[in-house]
Design a protein around this motif. Sequence first.
Motif, PDB file in Angstrom:
ATOM      1  N   PRO A   1       0.909  -1.208   0.023  1.00  0.00           N
ATOM      2  CA  PRO A   1       0.095   0.048  -0.066  1.00  0.00           C
ATOM      3  C   PRO A   1       1.007   1.531   0.026  1.00  0.00           C
ATOM      4  N   PRO A   2       0.681   2.318  -0.776  1.00  0.00           N
ATOM      5  CA  PRO A   2       1.506   3.457  -0.998  1.00  0.00           C
ATOM      6  C   PRO A   2       1.618   4.082   0.118  1.00  0.00           C
ATOM      7  N   ALA A   3       0.383   4.404   1.056  1.00  0.00           N
ATOM      8  CA  ALA A   3       0.508   5.163   2.116  1.00  0.00           C
ATOM      9  C   ALA A   3       1.535   4.483   3.158  1.00  0.00           C
ATOM     10  N   ASP A   4       1.675   3.138   3.238  1.00  0.00           N
ATOM     11  CA  ASP A   4       2.722   2.353   4.023  1.00  0.00           C
ATOM     12  C   ASP A   4       4.042   2.815   3.528  1.00  0.00           C
ATOM     13  N   ILE A   5       4.236   2.672   2.081  1.00  0.00           N
ATOM     14  CA  ILE A   5       5.520   2.897   1.583  1.00  0.00           C
ATOM     15  C   ILE A   5       6.013   4.486   2.261  1.00  0.00           C
ATOM     16  N   GLY A   6       5.097   5.342   1.816  1.00  0.00           N
ATOM     17  CA  GLY A   6       5.423   6.876   2.349  1.00  0.00           C
ATOM     18  C   GLY A   6       5.545   6.940   3.789  1.00  0.00           C
ATOM     19  N   TRP A   7       4.879   6.077   4.635  1.00  0.00           N
ATOM     20  CA  TRP A   7       5.300   6.313   6.224  1.00  0.00           C
ATOM     21  C   TRP A   7       6.766   5.701   6.209  1.00  0.00           C
ATOM     22  N   LYS A   8       6.917   4.304   5.759  1.00  0.00           N
ATOM     23  CA  LYS A   8       7.954   3.650   6.309  1.00  0.00           C
ATOM     24  C   LYS A   8       9.234   4.388   5.577  1.00  0.00           C
ATOM     25  N   SER A   9       9.136   4.815   4.402  1.00  0.00           N
ATOM     26  CA  SER A   9      10.440   5.512   3.980  1.00  0.00           C
ATOM     27  C   SER A   9      10.894   6.536   4.653  1.00  0.00           C
ATOM     28  N   LEU A  10      10.128   7.165   5.431  1.00  0.00           N
ATOM     29  CA  LEU A  10      10.467   8.072   6.265  1.00  0.00           C
ATOM     30  C   LEU A  10      10.811   8.053   7.632  1.00  0.00           C
ATOM     31  N   ALA A  11       9.964   6.946   8.217  1.00  0.00           N
ATOM     32  CA  ALA A  11      10.156   6.354   9.597  1.00  0.00           C
ATOM     33  C   ALA A  11      11.533   5.801   9.580  1.00  0.00           C
ATOM     34  N   VAL A  12      12.220   4.901   8.829  1.00  0.00           N
ATOM     35  CA  VAL A  12      13.525   4.446   8.860  1.00  0.00           C
ATOM     36  C   VAL A  12      14.234   5.453   8.881  1.00  0.00           C
TER      37      VAL A  12
ATOM     38  N   HIS B   1       5.112  -2.947   8.265  1.00  0.00           N
ATOM     39  CA  HIS B   1       4.659  -1.411   7.318  1.00  0.00           C
ATOM     40  C   HIS B   1       4.700  -0.377   7.683  1.00  0.00           C
ATOM     41  N   HIS B   2       4.265  -0.292   9.239  1.00  0.00           N
ATOM     42  CA  HIS B   2       4.199   0.746   9.820  1.00  0.00           C
ATOM     43  C   HIS B   2       5.128   0.797  11.287  1.00  0.00           C
ATOM     44  N   PRO B   3       6.358   0.915  11.087  1.00  0.00           N
ATOM     45  CA  PRO B   3       7.207   0.775  12.263  1.00  0.00           C
ATOM     46  C   PRO B   3       7.023   2.048  12.882  1.00  0.00           C
ATOM     47  N   GLN B   4       7.342   2.018  14.311  1.00  0.00           N
ATOM     48  CA  GLN B   4       7.320   3.336  15.029  1.00  0.00           C
ATOM     49  C   GLN B   4       8.662   3.488  15.586  1.00  0.00           C
ATOM     50  N   PRO B   5       9.455   4.516  14.852  1.00  0.00           N
ATOM     51  CA  PRO B   5      10.746   5.088  15.530  1.00  0.00           C
ATOM     52  C   PRO B   5      10.654   5.249  16.760  1.00  0.00           C
ATOM     53  N   ARG B   6      11.407   4.824  17.563  1.00  0.00           N
ATOM     54  CA  ARG B   6      11.528   5.376  19.061  1.00  0.00           C
ATOM     55  C   ARG B   6      12.296   6.620  19.392  1.00  0.00           C
ATOM     56  N   LEU B   7      11.716   7.698  18.810  1.00  0.00           N
ATOM     57  CA  LEU B   7      12.284   9.133  18.919  1.00  0.00           C
ATOM     58  C   LEU B   7      12.241   9.321  20.195  1.00  0.00           C
TER      59      LEU B   7
END
Length: 317
Positions: free
Chosen positions: A56-67, A186-192
């Motif tokens: 799903p493109p929304a997941d690609i968008g989220w994850k490409s930044l989350a990493v 698909h939706h990792p939560q970075p531990r900021l």
Amino acid sequence: MRSEFDLIAKYFTKPTPNADLGVGDDAALIRVSAGNQLAISTDMSVVGTHFYADCPPADIGWKSLAVNVSDMAAMGAQPKWMTLAIALPEQNPEWLSAFAEGFFACAQEFGVELIGGDTTRGSLNIAVQIMGEVPTGKALLRSGALIGDDVWVSGFLGSAALGLAQLQHKIELPADVASICLSALHHPQPRLALGQALLGVANSCIDVSDGLAGDLGHILRASGVSAELDLLALPCIPFVSTALDLPMMQQFVLAGGDDYELCFTAPAEQSAHIQSISDSLGLPLTRIGHIASGTGLNVMYQNKTLSLKAEGYDHFG
Ligand code: ADP
Ligand code: MG
């Protein structure tokens, strides 16, 4: 949509109050606050390597930044700005708006502004460069682990790798477990917030992107120390400890990638404080072992040392 410039204006231009100049000129202009260093990192997401084309493109968008946010977390830095270099095979408005929705949801959640980038035609490839601030001299490095430190990890390990195994039909997960694991993938939560809370507390830190054994191995090499872990102390969802045999559990928990948890080391006298950070963030933090002299990683299981074959994901290994 007529041109690349319309596409940039429509999907990738948002207000950037933290920049002196954002999208639109030949370069963006930013200022780092007094007393801080600029922390910079880049992570690229490539179709076929990091995600499937039908993800799903929304997941690609989220994850490409989350990493990328996860790399800031691992340094204890606060991300503030980013650039996005994106290659797109075609102009597909539905795909682009869903991608932008996931991407900017992540940007908003973690306080990052898109200040520039590059847009080109090609097979789907997303490179984010992220920039943040960290108090001068205080960043969490891989090289700071000291003999006697406790080794800690946040959250649960192996869930994202289980999600990937499910997508690849290598395992069949019960529906409720599959949904947890696919969301971890698909939706990792970075531990900021954790990374920043560890400034002045942890001696070393890394984010777990390629599997715990491999990533902790980077801390050990950079710090010139060894570690001893207890396999049964490693935090994982109940399915992993109850339904998998020992080799499978070892594989997912020690070598499974894409978890984006933080692994860090800290002096034993910080353990009460680390527990209070865990309580205030509502995030499990587990002490999984300790740092010793020598080199390498020893994983204990019922008083025996396990041999480690797969150390982590290596694109050229
Ligand atoms: P140049 O030709 O000077 O490199 P471009 O035509 O590539 O400039 O880009 C025009 C403006 O749009 C620049 O400010 C650039 O940073 C920005 N930009 C291009 N692609 C993106 C993108 N995907 N996301 C955000 N900003 C972008
Ligand atoms: Mg350009």
